[in-house]
Each structure stands twice: as C-alpha cells, then as structure tokens.
Design a protein around this motif. Structure first.
Motif, mmCIF file in Angstrom:
data_model
loop_
_atom_site.group_PDB
_atom_site.id
_atom_site.type_symbol
_atom_site.label_atom_id
_atom_site.label_comp_id
_atom_site.label_asym_id
_atom_site.label_seq_id
_atom_site.Cartn_x
_atom_site.Cartn_y
_atom_site.Cartn_z
ATOM 1 N N MET A 1 -4.405 11.849 -0.625
ATOM 2 C CA MET A 1 -3.543 11.415 0.473
ATOM 3 C C MET A 1 -2.761 12.615 0.999
ATOM 4 O O MET A 1 -2.247 13.432 0.221
ATOM 5 C CB MET A 1 -2.590 10.313 -0.022
ATOM 6 N N LYS A 2 -2.652 12.712 2.289
ATOM 7 C CA LYS A 2 -1.900 13.809 2.911
ATOM 8 C C LYS A 2 -0.414 13.450 2.897
ATOM 9 O O LYS A 2 0.033 12.579 3.631
ATOM 10 C CB LYS A 2 -2.380 14.024 4.347
ATOM 11 N N TRP A 3 0.360 14.124 2.073
ATOM 12 C CA TRP A 3 1.761 13.730 1.944
ATOM 13 C C TRP A 3 2.746 14.895 1.986
ATOM 14 O O TRP A 3 3.932 14.696 2.309
ATOM 15 C CB TRP A 3 1.967 12.946 0.654
ATOM 16 N N GLN A 4 2.297 16.102 1.692
ATOM 17 C CA GLN A 4 3.224 17.236 1.658
ATOM 18 C C GLN A 4 3.860 17.475 3.027
ATOM 19 O O GLN A 4 3.198 17.405 4.057
ATOM 20 C CB GLN A 4 2.512 18.510 1.203
ATOM 21 N N GLY A 5 5.156 17.735 3.012
ATOM 22 C CA GLY A 5 5.866 18.071 4.228
ATOM 23 C C GLY A 5 6.222 16.890 5.107
ATOM 24 O O GLY A 5 6.701 17.076 6.232
ATOM 25 N N ARG A 6 6.017 15.692 4.628
ATOM 26 C CA ARG A 6 6.288 14.504 5.431
ATOM 27 C C ARG A 6 7.587 13.829 5.002
ATOM 28 O O ARG A 6 8.165 14.172 3.974
ATOM 29 C CB ARG A 6 5.110 13.524 5.341
ATOM 30 N N ARG A 7 8.050 12.874 5.802
ATOM 31 C CA ARG A 7 9.329 12.219 5.536
ATOM 32 C C ARG A 7 9.347 11.547 4.168
ATOM 33 O O ARG A 7 8.389 10.892 3.764
ATOM 34 C CB ARG A 7 9.605 11.146 6.604
ATOM 35 N N GLN A 8 10.473 11.712 3.481
ATOM 36 C CA GLN A 8 10.667 11.071 2.186
ATOM 37 C C GLN A 8 11.756 10.006 2.300
ATOM 38 O O GLN A 8 12.757 10.195 2.993
ATOM 39 C CB GLN A 8 11.064 12.095 1.119
ATOM 40 N N ARG A 82 8.318 9.145 -2.929
ATOM 41 C CA ARG A 82 9.253 9.007 -1.805
ATOM 42 C C ARG A 82 8.516 8.962 -0.464
ATOM 43 O O ARG A 82 8.910 8.225 0.446
ATOM 44 C CB ARG A 82 10.261 10.145 -1.822
ATOM 45 N N VAL A 83 7.452 9.753 -0.340
ATOM 46 C CA VAL A 83 6.668 9.747 0.893
ATOM 47 C C VAL A 83 5.944 8.418 1.058
ATOM 48 O O VAL A 83 5.923 7.830 2.152
ATOM 49 C CB VAL A 83 5.670 10.924 0.916
ATOM 50 N N VAL A 84 5.334 7.926 -0.025
ATOM 51 C CA VAL A 84 4.617 6.644 0.049
ATOM 52 C C VAL A 84 5.577 5.519 0.402
ATOM 53 O O VAL A 84 5.259 4.644 1.218
ATOM 54 C CB VAL A 84 3.898 6.347 -1.285
ATOM 55 N N LEU A 85 6.759 5.536 -0.196
ATOM 56 C CA LEU A 85 7.741 4.501 0.120
ATOM 57 C C LEU A 85 8.174 4.608 1.580
ATOM 58 O O LEU A 85 8.342 3.588 2.260
ATOM 59 C CB LEU A 85 8.951 4.609 -0.805
ATOM 60 N N ALA A 86 8.338 5.825 2.068
ATOM 61 C CA ALA A 86 8.703 6.026 3.478
ATOM 62 C C ALA A 86 7.628 5.467 4.399
ATOM 63 O O ALA A 86 7.928 4.834 5.421
ATOM 64 C CB ALA A 86 8.927 7.514 3.760
ATOM 65 N N ASP A 87 6.355 5.686 4.054
ATOM 66 C CA ASP A 87 5.251 5.131 4.847
ATOM 67 C C ASP A 87 5.323 3.610 4.887
ATOM 68 O O ASP A 87 5.118 2.983 5.929
ATOM 69 C CB ASP A 87 3.898 5.558 4.264
ATOM 70 N N ASN A 88 5.611 3.002 3.738
ATOM 71 C CA ASN A 88 5.744 1.543 3.686
ATOM 72 C C ASN A 88 6.913 1.079 4.547
ATOM 73 O O ASN A 88 6.813 0.074 5.253
ATOM 74 C CB ASN A 88 5.932 1.080 2.235
ATOM 75 N N GLU A 89 8.007 1.800 4.492
ATOM 76 C CA GLU A 89 9.174 1.436 5.302
ATOM 77 C C GLU A 89 8.828 1.457 6.790
ATOM 78 O O GLU A 89 9.146 0.520 7.534
ATOM 79 C CB GLU A 89 10.320 2.408 5.018
ATOM 80 N N THR A 218 -4.363 7.699 9.144
ATOM 81 C CA THR A 218 -4.284 9.109 9.547
ATOM 82 C C THR A 218 -3.843 10.004 8.398
ATOM 83 O O THR A 218 -4.057 11.215 8.441
ATOM 84 C CB THR A 218 -3.309 9.287 10.724
ATOM 85 N N ASN A 219 -3.234 9.404 7.378
ATOM 86 C CA ASN A 219 -2.752 10.193 6.241
ATOM 87 C C ASN A 219 -3.654 10.091 5.013
ATOM 88 O O ASN A 219 -3.310 10.611 3.953
ATOM 89 C CB ASN A 219 -1.334 9.748 5.859
ATOM 90 N N LEU A 220 -4.799 9.426 5.156
ATOM 91 C CA LEU A 220 -5.693 9.246 4.015
ATOM 92 C C LEU A 220 -6.705 10.374 3.921
ATOM 93 O O LEU A 220 -7.155 10.919 4.926
ATOM 94 C CB LEU A 220 -6.432 7.907 4.119
ATOM 95 N N ASP A 221 -7.057 10.704 2.697
ATOM 96 C CA ASP A 221 -8.126 11.662 2.421
ATOM 97 C C ASP A 221 -9.405 10.912 2.091
ATOM 98 O O ASP A 221 -9.372 9.721 1.730
ATOM 99 C CB ASP A 221 -7.753 12.562 1.225
#
Length: 284
Positions: A1-8, A82-89, A218-221
């Motif tokens: 999953m593409k998560w580095q540098g994204r909102r937490q 934190r990024v995954v939770l932000a995506d859910n939010e 868009t954030n999936l590998d």
C-alpha cells in the motif's frame, strides 16, 4: 500500500510503550483459545465475556509489565496505522455526507500485552476488536505475526489495513444502529439462530472493509487485495476450527466461513455501494 508521506490521523492512542494498566486475560491454554476464536478480526461478543473468562481463572490475572521503548519498526508501523485510519476517516466521512449523515470518527488504540477498555480487560490473545462502549478500535500489532504463523495468511501491510477497515466496519454498524438491532434480534433465539445473526454482522463488516478498499484504489499496490483475501480466508470460522480442533461445527460459527468472508469483502470492493451489504437478508 502506498502510504509514506500521506496524511496521518490524530485519533490514534499509542499505548505500546506503557503498562497495560490492570489485569489481563491469560493468553495461553483453553481460555486463551476461546477468546481468540470469539474475537479474531473483530466483533463484540468476546469482549463482552472477557471479564467472565477472567473470573473463570479464579481472578489470577497477570499485571502487564511496562513495555520496552518502541523500535524504529514499531514507530513505522504506528505511522502506517495512522495513515490507514486517516484514509478510513476521509472515505467514510464522504460516504456519510453523500447519504445525508455525519460521520463520527473513532479512536484507535495500539497496545502490547494487555489493555483496559469500556468492554473490560483484554489480552493480545483477543485479537483486534472494536468496543462499542467507548467506540474505540483496539489492536496489538503482534497479532499479525500469529496470523501468518498460526493461520497461514500471506501477511503484508494490507492485511493490517483490512483488519483496521473491518473494525471500522463495526463502528459504522454502531453509528447506523445495526449492532443494537442485531442484539435485539438475537433475544429469544436459539444459540444456532443467534450465531447466524452474529455471522451476518461480521460479514457486513467485511463488506464495509471492501467498500473502503474500493474508494482507496489509487493508494493500493499490486497484490494488496490478494493479501486482504488471504487474511479473510485464514480467519474463517471453518479454517480456525479445523486448525484448532480438527473438525468444524457450523452451528457454532460466529464470524462466517473463509468463503463467505472473502465473498463479502470482494463484493464491497467491486461495488463500492454500501446498500449492497445485505448480509442479514442473505445469510438465512
């Protein structure tokens, strides 16, 4: 999953470097296995009986020791959560808004060893779970190593993302009143019939996890969905019972079979339509 540098998300409580704060259910033996079977990958039933199980042990809980300082890997995993939770939010806030509702963001608690919740005390053996009493998701990330070694899942970061999304699915059910309605429907039912309703609730949470993945593509590998499906397959009631006791008892299923869990996650992923999560209509 593409998560580095994204909102937490700011809604993560990281308790991994502090004491669990109280007695925990001992993870070994029959009691630990019962808790694991009831709680693995979410649900509320096991957390409701956790204090009872502790009493069954004669009150001989274990005080959790202060955890060691977080390693670099621990810190990185915390950031990923934190990024995954932000995506859910973000995704569920939009879905709720599109349907004329307001999404209430839950907290996610990371812990090691044991934790106290509004639903009672729990240990790592409980697996990840959602507590409706305080509307928080609880996770010991060490669980995912057991998911690979004991249950044969592929592992990978998206397996963790799937579990988080499943637990958020239970939060969605609480917000929509589905969980309360299910408990009412269970009253007066036989154990087998009550279990079917529990299965429907769990499969709907899997469906909601798939809906989340649909809007997060868009954030999936490559291979992420396979990781989620592998995890869903590994924690089906039939797979767990077969590994733990050598045979399956369908009337005792509370979370659904491997096939059902994969089907409903996939349905949510492919449709992205929350109205298609009709598990209560189709499980009977």
């Amino acid at each position: 999953m593409k998560w580095q540098g994204r909102r937490q998300s700011d809604n993560v409580e990281d308790r991994r470097s502090i004491s669990g704060g109280g007695k925990a259910i001992i993870g070994g033996g029959v009691i630990g296995i019962i808790v694991l079977l009831l709680n693995v990958f979410g649900g509320e039933t096991g957390q409701q009986i956790a204090p009872i199980l502790e009493q069954m042990q004669g009150g001989q809980g274990q005080q959790t020791e202060a955890a060691a300082p977080l390693s670099k890997e621990d810190e990185e995993m915390g950031n990923f959560v934190r990024v995954v939770l932000a995506d859910n939010e973000d995704i569920w806030s939009k879905i709720f808004a599109d349907n004329g509702m307001t999404y209430e963001k839950p907290k996610l608690v990371l812990f090691k060893g044991a934790v106290q919740t509004a639903c009672g005390g729990a240990s790592s053996a409980s697996g990840p779970f959602y507590c409706p009493g305080d509307r928080k998701v609880y996770m010991d990330l060490d669980f995912f190593e057991e998911l690979k070694t004991k249950f044969g899942a592929k592992g990978g970061d998206f397996a963790i993302a799937y579990v988080i999304a499943h637990e958020i699915g239970h939060h969605i059910q609480t917000l929509l009143g589905t969980s309360a309605k299910m408990r009412q429907m269970q009253q007066g039912k036989s154990e087998a019939e009550a279990n079917k309703l529990s299965v429907a609730l769990e499969l709907q949470a899997d469906f909601y996890a798939g809906v989340w993945a649909h809007y997060n593509q868009t954030n999936l590998d490559t291979g992420d969905i396979e990781e989620a499906l592998s995890a869903a397959n590994a924690v089906g009631d039939d797979a767990i019972q077969s590994k733990m006791q050598g045979h399956v008892v369908p009337d005792s299923f509370t979370h659904g079979t491997s096939e059902q869990r994969m089907y409903w996650f996939n349905k949510g992923f492919k449709s992205g339509d929350i109205k298609q999560g009709t598990t209560f209509e189709e499980i009977r």
